[in-house]
Design a protein around this motif. Sequence first.
Motif, short mmCIF file in Angstrom:
data_model
loop_
_atom_site.label_atom_id
_atom_site.label_comp_id
_atom_site.label_asym_id
_atom_site.label_seq_id
_atom_site.Cartn_x
_atom_site.Cartn_y
_atom_site.Cartn_z
N GLY A 75 5.27 6.05 -29.29
CA GLY A 75 5.85 4.89 -28.64
C GLY A 75 4.83 3.84 -28.44
N ASP A 76 3.49 3.98 -28.63
CA ASP A 76 2.38 3.34 -28.22
C ASP A 76 2.24 2.31 -29.43
N VAL A 77 2.01 0.86 -29.00
CA VAL A 77 1.75 -0.05 -29.91
C VAL A 77 0.23 -0.49 -29.49
N CYS A 78 -0.81 -0.39 -30.35
CA CYS A 78 -2.29 -0.61 -29.57
C CYS A 78 -2.87 -1.62 -30.88
N LEU A 79 -3.41 -2.61 -29.96
CA LEU A 79 -4.61 -3.67 -31.18
C LEU A 79 -5.85 -3.07 -30.86
N LEU A 80 -6.18 -2.87 -32.14
CA LEU A 80 -7.93 -2.72 -32.32
C LEU A 80 -8.48 -4.12 -32.59
N ILE A 81 -9.27 -4.47 -31.56
CA ILE A 81 -9.84 -5.90 -31.66
C ILE A 81 -11.61 -5.53 -31.54
N GLY A 82 -11.95 -6.61 -31.96
CA GLY A 82 -13.49 -6.86 -32.23
C GLY A 82 -13.86 -7.72 -33.19
#
Length: 307
Positions: free
Chosen positions: A27-34
């Motif tokens: 159920g998790d939606v995760c943005l990987l940013i950098g």
Amino acid sequence: MFLEIKNTTIGYQKPLISEVKASLDFGDVCLLIGNNGVGKTTLIKSILHQISLLQGDILINKKNIKKLSDKEIAEQIAVVFSKAQIPANYTTEDLISLGKFIHLPFYYKLEKDDLEDVNNIISQLKLEEYRNIPLQKLSDGNLQKAFIGRALAQNSPIIILDEPTTHLDEDNKINILKLLRDLAKNHNKIILFSSHDWRLAKEFADKIWYINDQKLQQGLAEDILLQNDLLTNPRLFSINDAFISPTIEAPFLEKEMLYSALQKNFKKDLSSIKINFRDTFWEINYQNNSNQCQSIDDLLNSIRNYL
């Protein structure tokens, strides 16, 4: 937690990210940013066990990736890289159908349910008219959607996408992200996608993994954004070292657009100027002079007249 990263250091000969502790569940939606070069793609490849860890462990469904075969990892994780090799002589439908064969022998013929699923994915991605078009003839945007379609057809519990909205216009970008969020919330998937655009997090991501200074910070998307001015401050995009901004009171979008225009047009100190956005016009104040401007263009001309 279905995906767990435990005190992990990743990189090649030297660490790119150290002491990573992070996890995601269904159920998790995760943005990987950098920023570029901080290790976003390297982290993805480490989760896929394409790059050996320098330290620590990564677990998928409580199993260490070091003990999983490539096929077992592929059954758990579907992945879309921003740069992928285009199979020769494949159509859009062929590529999307290929996702089904992660779970099947290569000689297997897709059954009715498999074909219906492929058709639904083609429809959801709005690729109907490109179904039988060779991949080499697709635009960059439609090719990107076709690779995303292959990942969806794979029907793995985790979907990882490296810059999935690259080459997509705004309508297609929103359509893809809505689809991914629906998969997470209504079909119990884990979605991890990388991007340079933090704005995507506010609307589509529950969590952020933020890589900065060789560390990964994780948490609720809004908490991470509030804790890191670098992500939301327009000065992140500064191209003019000689420019000093005036005082600007405006909603974020208007403020960012004005800041962008000012730094491109003035190489000087504007700190003595105050600018306020008043719903339908800009108000500018300089040395007891006040003026109302209907557009940013008008405002730039007023500043030129003052200076």
